[in-house]
Write a protein that holds these residues in place. Structure first.
Motif, PDB file in Angstrom:
ATOM      1  N   ALA A  94      41.561  54.065  48.931  1.00  0.00           N
ATOM      2  CA  ALA A  94      42.931  53.890  48.435  1.00  0.00           C
ATOM      3  C   ALA A  94      43.824  53.197  49.453  1.00  0.00           C
ATOM      4  O   ALA A  94      44.717  52.425  49.083  1.00  0.00           O
ATOM      5  CB  ALA A  94      43.518  55.246  48.057  1.00  0.00           C
ATOM      6  N   GLU A  95      43.598  53.456  50.726  1.00  0.00           N
ATOM      7  CA  GLU A  95      44.437  52.848  51.755  1.00  0.00           C
ATOM      8  C   GLU A  95      44.232  51.342  51.852  1.00  0.00           C
ATOM      9  O   GLU A  95      45.090  50.629  52.383  1.00  0.00           O
ATOM     10  CB  GLU A  95      44.145  53.508  53.108  1.00  0.00           C
ATOM     11  CG  GLU A  95      44.659  54.945  53.180  1.00  0.00           C
ATOM     12  CD  GLU A  95      44.100  55.719  54.357  1.00  0.00           C
ATOM     13  OE1 GLU A  95      43.359  55.104  55.173  1.00  0.00           O
ATOM     14  OE2 GLU A  95      44.378  56.929  54.464  1.00  0.00           O
ATOM     15  N   ARG A  96      43.118  50.847  51.331  1.00  0.00           N
ATOM     16  CA  ARG A  96      42.816  49.411  51.406  1.00  0.00           C
ATOM     17  C   ARG A  96      43.178  48.659  50.129  1.00  0.00           C
ATOM     18  O   ARG A  96      42.889  47.461  50.031  1.00  0.00           O
ATOM     19  CB  ARG A  96      41.323  49.199  51.688  1.00  0.00           C
ATOM     20  CG  ARG A  96      40.841  49.707  53.028  1.00  0.00           C
ATOM     21  CD  ARG A  96      39.464  49.133  53.363  1.00  0.00           C
ATOM     22  NE  ARG A  96      38.484  49.393  52.317  1.00  0.00           N
ATOM     23  CZ  ARG A  96      37.684  50.459  52.300  1.00  0.00           C
ATOM     24  NH1 ARG A  96      37.768  51.365  53.260  1.00  0.00           N
ATOM     25  NH2 ARG A  96      36.803  50.618  51.329  1.00  0.00           N
ATOM     26  N   ARG A  97      43.807  49.319  49.164  1.00  0.00           N
ATOM     27  CA  ARG A  97      44.001  48.681  47.860  1.00  0.00           C
ATOM     28  C   ARG A  97      45.392  48.892  47.282  1.00  0.00           C
ATOM     29  O   ARG A  97      46.093  49.831  47.637  1.00  0.00           O
ATOM     30  CB  ARG A  97      42.944  49.201  46.872  1.00  0.00           C
ATOM     31  CG  ARG A  97      41.557  48.651  47.169  1.00  0.00           C
ATOM     32  CD  ARG A  97      40.465  49.422  46.450  1.00  0.00           C
ATOM     33  NE  ARG A  97      39.168  48.795  46.676  1.00  0.00           N
ATOM     34  CZ  ARG A  97      38.427  48.990  47.768  1.00  0.00           C
ATOM     35  NH1 ARG A  97      38.857  49.801  48.726  1.00  0.00           N
ATOM     36  NH2 ARG A  97      37.266  48.374  47.914  1.00  0.00           N
ATOM     37  N   ARG A  98      45.724  47.979  46.354  1.00  0.00           N
ATOM     38  CA  ARG A  98      46.901  48.112  45.508  1.00  0.00           C
ATOM     39  C   ARG A  98      46.465  47.858  44.073  1.00  0.00           C
ATOM     40  O   ARG A  98      45.481  47.158  43.832  1.00  0.00           O
ATOM     41  CB  ARG A  98      47.977  47.075  45.856  1.00  0.00           C
ATOM     42  CG  ARG A  98      48.550  47.146  47.234  1.00  0.00           C
ATOM     43  CD  ARG A  98      49.769  46.223  47.348  1.00  0.00           C
ATOM     44  NE  ARG A  98      49.450  44.861  46.915  1.00  0.00           N
ATOM     45  CZ  ARG A  98      49.003  43.913  47.723  1.00  0.00           C
ATOM     46  NH1 ARG A  98      48.786  44.182  49.004  1.00  0.00           N
ATOM     47  NH2 ARG A  98      48.756  42.702  47.268  1.00  0.00           N
ATOM     48  N   ALA A 107      47.188  40.081  33.867  1.00  0.00           N
ATOM     49  CA  ALA A 107      46.231  41.194  33.810  1.00  0.00           C
ATOM     50  C   ALA A 107      46.453  42.126  34.996  1.00  0.00           C
ATOM     51  O   ALA A 107      46.720  41.675  36.116  1.00  0.00           O
ATOM     52  CB  ALA A 107      44.800  40.670  33.833  1.00  0.00           C
ATOM     53  N   VAL A 108      46.334  43.419  34.763  1.00  0.00           N
ATOM     54  CA  VAL A 108      46.402  44.366  35.867  1.00  0.00           C
ATOM     55  C   VAL A 108      45.102  44.268  36.665  1.00  0.00           C
ATOM     56  O   VAL A 108      44.024  44.051  36.106  1.00  0.00           O
ATOM     57  CB  VAL A 108      46.646  45.800  35.346  1.00  0.00           C
ATOM     58  CG1 VAL A 108      45.459  46.326  34.588  1.00  0.00           C
ATOM     59  CG2 VAL A 108      47.027  46.737  36.481  1.00  0.00           C
ATOM     60  N   GLN A 109      45.214  44.383  37.989  1.00  0.00           N
ATOM     61  CA  GLN A 109      44.064  44.232  38.873  1.00  0.00           C
ATOM     62  C   GLN A 109      44.097  45.280  39.981  1.00  0.00           C
ATOM     63  O   GLN A 109      45.166  45.730  40.389  1.00  0.00           O
ATOM     64  CB  GLN A 109      44.073  42.854  39.556  1.00  0.00           C
ATOM     65  CG  GLN A 109      43.939  41.661  38.656  1.00  0.00           C
ATOM     66  CD  GLN A 109      43.999  40.365  39.454  1.00  0.00           C
ATOM     67  OE1 GLN A 109      44.795  40.233  40.399  1.00  0.00           O
ATOM     68  NE2 GLN A 109      43.165  39.403  39.096  1.00  0.00           N
ATOM     69  N   ILE A 110      42.914  45.619  40.477  1.00  0.00           N
ATOM     70  CA  ILE A 110      42.800  46.358  41.728  1.00  0.00           C
ATOM     71  C   ILE A 110      42.593  45.317  42.823  1.00  0.00           C
ATOM     72  O   ILE A 110      41.608  44.579  42.808  1.00  0.00           O
ATOM     73  CB  ILE A 110      41.631  47.357  41.692  1.00  0.00           C
ATOM     74  CG1 ILE A 110      41.867  48.406  40.599  1.00  0.00           C
ATOM     75  CG2 ILE A 110      41.461  48.031  43.055  1.00  0.00           C
ATOM     76  CD1 ILE A 110      40.733  49.398  40.441  1.00  0.00           C
ATOM     77  N   ARG A 220      38.151  44.870  30.352  1.00  0.00           N
ATOM     78  CA  ARG A 220      36.783  44.971  30.851  1.00  0.00           C
ATOM     79  C   ARG A 220      36.690  45.932  32.032  1.00  0.00           C
ATOM     80  O   ARG A 220      35.600  46.379  32.375  1.00  0.00           O
ATOM     81  CB  ARG A 220      36.281  43.588  31.273  1.00  0.00           C
ATOM     82  CG  ARG A 220      36.190  42.589  30.132  1.00  0.00           C
ATOM     83  CD  ARG A 220      35.906  41.199  30.652  1.00  0.00           C
ATOM     84  NE  ARG A 220      34.639  41.131  31.376  1.00  0.00           N
ATOM     85  CZ  ARG A 220      34.272  40.110  32.142  1.00  0.00           C
ATOM     86  NH1 ARG A 220      35.099  39.095  32.316  1.00  0.00           N
ATOM     87  NH2 ARG A 220      33.103  40.112  32.745  1.00  0.00           N
ATOM     88  N   ARG A 221      37.802  46.222  32.673  1.00  0.00           N
ATOM     89  CA  ARG A 221      37.805  47.029  33.900  1.00  0.00           C
ATOM     90  C   ARG A 221      38.397  48.418  33.706  1.00  0.00           C
ATOM     91  O   ARG A 221      38.110  49.325  34.478  1.00  0.00           O
ATOM     92  CB  ARG A 221      38.615  46.316  35.001  1.00  0.00           C
ATOM     93  CG  ARG A 221      38.353  44.834  35.139  1.00  0.00           C
ATOM     94  CD  ARG A 221      36.912  44.506  35.439  1.00  0.00           C
ATOM     95  NE  ARG A 221      36.716  43.057  35.504  1.00  0.00           N
ATOM     96  CZ  ARG A 221      35.537  42.465  35.392  1.00  0.00           C
ATOM     97  NH1 ARG A 221      34.451  43.192  35.200  1.00  0.00           N
ATOM     98  NH2 ARG A 221      35.433  41.157  35.454  1.00  0.00           N
ATOM     99  N   PHE A 222      39.260  48.558  32.709  1.00  0.00           N
ATOM    100  CA  PHE A 222      39.979  49.813  32.508  1.00  0.00           C
ATOM    101  C   PHE A 222      39.877  50.213  31.041  1.00  0.00           C
ATOM    102  O   PHE A 222      40.133  49.389  30.160  1.00  0.00           O
ATOM    103  CB  PHE A 222      41.459  49.660  32.878  1.00  0.00           C
ATOM    104  CG  PHE A 222      41.697  49.056  34.232  1.00  0.00           C
ATOM    105  CD1 PHE A 222      41.651  49.833  35.374  1.00  0.00           C
ATOM    106  CD2 PHE A 222      41.961  47.697  34.367  1.00  0.00           C
ATOM    107  CE1 PHE A 222      41.866  49.270  36.629  1.00  0.00           C
ATOM    108  CE2 PHE A 222      42.180  47.120  35.606  1.00  0.00           C
ATOM    109  CZ  PHE A 222      42.126  47.918  36.746  1.00  0.00           C
ATOM    110  N   VAL A 223      39.525  51.463  30.794  1.00  0.00           N
ATOM    111  CA  VAL A 223      39.364  51.940  29.422  1.00  0.00           C
ATOM    112  C   VAL A 223      40.355  53.067  29.162  1.00  0.00           C
ATOM    113  O   VAL A 223      40.430  54.032  29.929  1.00  0.00           O
ATOM    114  CB  VAL A 223      37.925  52.429  29.169  1.00  0.00           C
ATOM    115  CG1 VAL A 223      37.800  53.043  27.782  1.00  0.00           C
ATOM    116  CG2 VAL A 223      36.953  51.267  29.317  1.00  0.00           C
TER     117      VAL A 223
END
Length: 263
Positions: A94-98, A107-110, A220-223
């Motif tokens: 989590a500390e490495r991502r937004r 599109a929402v992304q990690i 495709r990434r989030f359900v």
């Protein structure tokens, strides 16, 4: 059981990937915790804590057992189960991502935080700015960057996050797959297609008012789960990616053919 969720509740493919790597006993405990989370996100047994070291203020942890932690992305309108792992590894993830909406595709992304990747993998970052390139390498044969001819608008059009534009353009062939691991999957897939065939197909931009989770790349990434029974069935079904994380056109076919989760 209340069959109506109080907020949008989603699972990410990064969560199912991580879940599959855990031992069976831990997987069982995680599934119970996810159901508890959906039923009552404020349940004290979850011991939720904001991850203060994260660049994203909406990342929280939830307790599964003494060692395993869920990583959640929580806003007023939605709750996303993003990851699961042993305590320290979960927090580090989590500390490495937004999690954010791409400014061009909608599109929402990690998104991995570039500076955290540079700290962890200085060899990968050696080409990302000219002054970082080792002199011994500069003196050798001319360097061929795979995507140097693609401008910002083209790269943004396939979902490359803004902070990753320069690293993408200055990636050499030997480093591409290492770099791709740090990009949103739709961007990595598009760049691999370009490197292999010379073709680059831009994503269709979403309307300004559209829900970023409803973009085809995001789906495709989030359900999302519309009710508790649907979530319970999914948690009891096999976690193979094909049964949940499909290309949008495939997902529509499955929805027409099956009444309930495909097994």
């Amino acid at each position: 059981m209340d069959n109506h969720l109080k907020m949008d509740f989603r699972l990410a493919d990064t969560f199912t990937d991580a879940l599959a790597r855990l031992p069976a006993q831990d997987q069982k405990a995680v599934k119970v915790s996810v159901m508890d989370l959906q039923l009552d996100p404020s349940a004290p047994g979850l011991q939720m804590h904001r991850i203060t070291a994260s660049k994203d203020p909406n990342f929280w942890s939830a307790r599964v057992n003494r060692d395993i932690r869920l990583i959640l992305h929580k806003t007023g309108a939605s709750l996303l189960v993003a990851y699961v792992d042993h305590h320290d590894a979960a927090y580090a993830w989590a500390e490495r991502r937004r999690i954010e909406t791409h400014p061009r595709t909608g599109a929402v992304q990690i998104v991995e935080v570039r500076e955290r990747v540079e700290e962890a993998q200085p060899d990968l970052a050696r080409w990302w700015t000219p002054e970082e390139a080792p002199l011994s390498m500069v003196a050798e044969a001319p360097i061929r960057f795979l995507f140097d001819g693609l401008d910002d608008e083209v790269l943004l059009g396939v979902g490359v996050p803004e902070e990753w534009l320069t690293p993408v353009r200055r990636t050499v062939e030997d480093d591409f797959f290492d770099l791709a691991e740090h990009l949103p999957r739709e961007a990595a897939e598009a760049l691999l297609e370009y490197a292999s065939t010379g073709r680059l197909q831009a994503a269709v931009p979403a309307a300004a008012e559209a829900n970023p989770f409803e973009h085809p790349d995001a789906r495709r990434r989030f359900v999302a789960f519309d009710n508790a029974d649907e979530l319970a069935a999914a948690l009891e079904a096999p976690w193979e990616k094909w049964s949940i994380f499909l290309h949008p056109t495939q997902r529509e076919v499955v929805a027409r053919r099956y009444n309930g989760p495909a097994r």
